[in-house]
Design a protein around this motif. Structure first.
Motif, short mmCIF file in Angstrom:
data_model
loop_
_atom_site.label_atom_id
_atom_site.label_comp_id
_atom_site.label_asym_id
_atom_site.label_seq_id
_atom_site.Cartn_x
_atom_site.Cartn_y
_atom_site.Cartn_z
N THR A 78 40.26 6.55 40.58
CA THR A 78 39.95 6.92 41.89
C THR A 78 38.79 7.53 41.86
OG1 THR A 78 40.71 7.55 42.98
CG2 THR A 78 42.03 6.05 42.77
N THR A 80 36.77 8.42 45.77
CA THR A 80 37.47 7.31 46.44
C THR A 80 38.89 7.95 46.92
OG1 THR A 80 37.12 5.13 47.80
CG2 THR A 80 37.91 5.35 45.40
N THR A 115 31.46 5.80 34.20
CA THR A 115 31.56 4.25 33.80
C THR A 115 30.13 4.06 35.23
OG1 THR A 115 32.92 3.65 36.05
CG2 THR A 115 33.74 4.72 33.37
N ASP A 116 30.15 2.48 34.61
CA ASP A 116 29.67 1.79 35.55
C ASP A 116 29.82 1.30 37.13
OD1 ASP A 116 28.10 0.85 33.48
OD2 ASP A 116 28.43 -1.25 32.68
N ALA A 117 30.96 2.47 37.20
CA ALA A 117 31.29 2.15 38.85
C ALA A 117 29.96 3.14 39.85
CB ALA A 117 32.24 2.92 38.96
N LYS A 118 29.25 3.98 38.82
CA LYS A 118 28.32 4.46 39.81
C LYS A 118 27.55 3.84 39.76
CE LYS A 118 29.24 8.82 36.11
NZ LYS A 118 29.85 9.95 37.88
N PHE A 138 27.23 0.90 40.42
CA PHE A 138 28.03 0.09 41.29
C PHE A 138 28.29 0.78 43.53
CE2 PHE A 138 29.63 -2.42 38.43
CZ PHE A 138 29.19 -3.46 38.43
N ASP A 139 28.20 2.34 42.87
CA ASP A 139 28.26 3.02 44.08
C ASP A 139 27.42 3.40 44.72
OD1 ASP A 139 29.57 5.66 46.02
OD2 ASP A 139 28.22 6.32 44.59
N ILE A 183 29.20 -0.50 46.77
CA ILE A 183 30.17 -0.59 46.70
C ILE A 183 31.53 -0.23 46.25
CG2 ILE A 183 32.25 -2.52 44.70
CD1 ILE A 183 28.49 -3.84 44.68
N ARG A 184 33.12 -0.15 46.82
CA ARG A 184 33.82 0.31 46.26
C ARG A 184 34.78 0.57 44.68
NH1 ARG A 184 39.69 1.10 49.83
NH2 ARG A 184 40.65 2.80 48.67
N GLY A 185 34.62 1.70 43.87
CA GLY A 185 35.23 1.15 42.91
C GLY A 185 36.14 1.79 42.46
N GLY A 234 39.20 1.56 39.09
CA GLY A 234 39.00 2.02 37.37
C GLY A 234 40.58 1.49 37.02
#
Length: 248
Positions: free
Chosen positions: A8, A160, A192-195, A197-198, A202-204, A206
């Motif tokens: 999270t 998150t 990761t690529d979640a940064k 998307f953020d 976009i909430r991510g 793993g």
């Protein structure tokens, strides 16, 4: 009970180049302004520094979930005792408790009898969400005024909450394949690529479910020469993800 980690949060990063300039000279002479010596002492201080534990929202949620599963209250001020109960995931959790700065490369000189005029090092720095300014201030204090610090690559931290329909679907898919599964939130010490998307709002999360034997030092194999996962664990993950996608 078997714990499965759901990411999270992620630490932010500062990959840094450290530089010290000195006076070049002949290796046979007395030379008090040696760039290698100055940089080595600074890198040694940094590599041995113990950054303090910081209780982030993710760590607090992790301790609450784990404490509920174990039927006991876990004290964030006594993380050594908590980590001792976690087996193979202790390395992953331990890396999310504090800022870190690990020296990874050194460079200086071209000939054994020549004192170089410059020495460099690279450091992999990671900071907790909300603690970037503290981290950079600590770095400058530890390194001292002679060391020039510059970013090679920097990225933000993420965090998150551990709730919502997606989290419920992850938990349900895990328990369908493993009835003693317990999903708990954690912070990834890497990124990761979640940064990216953020950045798009976009909430991510793993979610890479693996059923691992307790004796496997999974985190210890990261970036190793034989980094791997057990085949049965991978097949388990495929089944869980298939259920998760169907439910979502």
């Amino acid at each position: 009970m078997r714990l499965y980690l759901i990411e999270t949060a992620q630490k932010g990063m500062h990959w840094m180049k450290l530089t010290v300039d000195g006076n070049a000279g002949h290796g046979s002479m007395i030379h008090k302004d040696n760039a290698i010596t100055e940089l080595s002492e600074a890198v040694g201080r940094l590599g041995r520094h113990e950054f303090p534990v910081r209780v982030t929202k993710t760590l607090r949620s992790f301790l609450d979930q784990l404490g509920d599963a174990l039927g006991t209250e876990l004290d964030p001020e006594d993380m050594d005792a908590t980590l001792a109960k976690l087996g193979g995931i202790a390395k992953l959790i331990g890396a999310s408790l504090k800022n870190t700065a690990n020296p990874t490369q050194l460079g200086a000189g071209y000939k054994v009898n020549v004192i170089p005029g410059q020495a460099t090092a690279h450091v992999d720095g990671r900071f907790l969400p909300g603690h970037e300014e503290e981290f950079l201030a600590d770095l400058d204090r530890i390194l001292g005024p002679r060391v020039k610090r510059e970013d090679v690559h920097a990225d933000k931290a993420l965090e998150t909450t551990f709730d919502g329909a997606l989290v419920e679907a992850m938990q349900s898919a895990l328990q369908a394949e493993d009835p003693i599964a317990r999903a708990v939130p954690y912070m990834l010490s890497a990124g990761t690529d979640a940064k990216s998307f953020d950045d798009l709002g976009i909430r991510g999360f793993g979610f890479a479910p693996l059923k691992l034997p307790p004796e496997l030092d999974f985190a210890g194999m990261f970036h190793g020469v034989d980094e791997r996962v057990p085949v049965d664990g991978l097949k388990f993950g495929v089944r869980v993800l298939d259920r998760f996608i169907d439910q979502s």
